[in-house]
Design an enzyme around this catalytic site. Structure first.
Site, PDB file in Angstrom:
ATOM      1  N   GLU A  42       0.835  -1.202   0.000  1.00  0.00           N
ATOM      2  CA  GLU A  42       0.000   0.000   0.000  1.00  0.00           C
ATOM      3  C   GLU A  42       0.869   1.250   0.000  1.00  0.00           C
ATOM      4  OE1 GLU A  42      -2.514   2.576   3.190  1.00  0.00           O
ATOM      5  OE2 GLU A  42      -2.342   0.420   3.542  1.00  0.00           O
ATOM      6  N   ASP A  46       0.774   3.864  -3.054  1.00  0.00           N
ATOM      7  CA  ASP A  46       0.413   5.260  -2.804  1.00  0.00           C
ATOM      8  C   ASP A  46       1.387   6.202  -3.503  1.00  0.00           C
ATOM      9  OD1 ASP A  46      -1.031   7.417  -1.138  1.00  0.00           O
ATOM     10  OD2 ASP A  46       1.061   7.663  -0.524  1.00  0.00           O
ATOM     11  N   ASP A 115      -7.226   1.564   0.486  1.00  0.00           N
ATOM     12  CA  ASP A 115      -5.893   1.043   0.802  1.00  0.00           C
ATOM     13  C   ASP A 115      -5.567  -0.201  -0.027  1.00  0.00           C
ATOM     14  OD1 ASP A 115      -5.703   3.051   2.658  1.00  0.00           O
ATOM     15  OD2 ASP A 115      -6.059   1.775   4.402  1.00  0.00           O
ATOM     16  N   GLU A 118      -4.559   0.680  -3.557  1.00  0.00           N
ATOM     17  CA  GLU A 118      -3.169   1.138  -3.583  1.00  0.00           C
ATOM     18  C   GLU A 118      -2.200  -0.037  -3.446  1.00  0.00           C
ATOM     19  OE1 GLU A 118      -3.412   5.709  -1.926  1.00  0.00           O
ATOM     20  OE2 GLU A 118      -3.121   4.080  -0.474  1.00  0.00           O
TER      21      GLU A 118
END
Length: 255
Positions: A42, A46, A115, A118
């Site tokens: 994640e 991101d 989340d 990502e």
């Protein structure tokens, strides 16, 4: 759980073990001997998402200054936006959750879905490289940029509301919130007023408690639905200051 179905939806083949890791929430990890979870992926995803979106809007929206570009980017990569993408992909059905998280609706929680998207993006980057990861963003995130004006207006609803109020010669908005019920199950109601007139209100419910970044105390986030078309996050600091958006239609504050 047929991960081939998910790969087909994504339009890219990902190493099965890596994709399984991207779908593993920390609640599942905790219940299975603290096995690896998706948080590192994640973190990576991101950063990939931020880079790809930033580069794209820099080239696409050449007339916008840095501050407005930031508004667009923040709106596109927000948990709410990414959760919508994740829902369209049906990620909830593939999540590996702990029993408690699953029983409390984890498969539909906005932050959890965002989340996971990502994390999958991070897995694509590790498995296939930047070009394939960029392809995921182009297919599923770039379509959110079709109305950049709306994105900019909704990225900071409190500031947008204050600007609209000032344009109409009204005093600065005042925010109020009330609640009923026990600590663990409170029903909230928030409203915003200008010149003593209520210009937006709605019910809400507790979302999450986080430490205040300035170290002042605890910030309690509440999701409040102001109208059938508007829902925003409220930040209550020390139980006093409430940030909410008003109901704005065609640039006008509606009483």
């Amino acid at each position: 759980m047929n991960l081939n179905v998910l790969c087909t939806r994504l339009g890219v083949e990902i190493e099965p073990q890596l994709l399984e890791l991207a779908l593993t929430h920390r609640s599942y990890s905790y219940e299975h001997g603290n096995t690896p979870n998706n948080e590192r992926l994640e973190f990576l995803g991101d950063s990939v998402l931020g880079f790809v979106v930033t580069a794209h809007i820099h080239d696409l929206l050449v007339e916008l200054p840095e501050g407005e570009l930031t508004k667009v980017k923040n709106a596109v990569v927000s948990a709410r936006a990414l959760a919508g993408v994740a829902s369209d992909l049906g990620l909830g059905e593939f999540l590996r959750l702990g029993k408690g998280e699953d029983q409390t609706g984890g498969r539909t929680k906005l932050n959890l879905l965002a989340d996971t998207f990502e994390a999958i993006l991070g897995a694509v980057y590790v498995s296939k490289g930047l070009d394939e990861a960029r392809g995921i963003v182009e297919r599923f995130v770039f379509p959110l940029l079709q109305d950049t004006d709306a994105l900019r207006e909704n990225s900071d609803p409190k500031t947008t509301l204050q600007e609209k109020v000032q344009e109409q010669g009204k005093s600065a908005p005042i925010y109020e919130t009330t609640f009923e019920g026990p600590d663990h199950d409170r029903d909230f109601h928030a409203r915003v007023l200008a010149d003593g007139v209520v210009i937006g209100e709605g019910p809400g419910f507790l979302r999450i408690d986080i430490d205040d970044e300035e170290g002042i105390g605890t910030s309690t986030r509440i999701l409040v639905r102001m109208s059938t078309s508007t829902s925003e996050v409220l930040d209550i600091h020390m139980g006093h200051t409430v940030f909410i958006s008003g109901k704005i239609i065609n640039g006008q504050i509606v009483d």
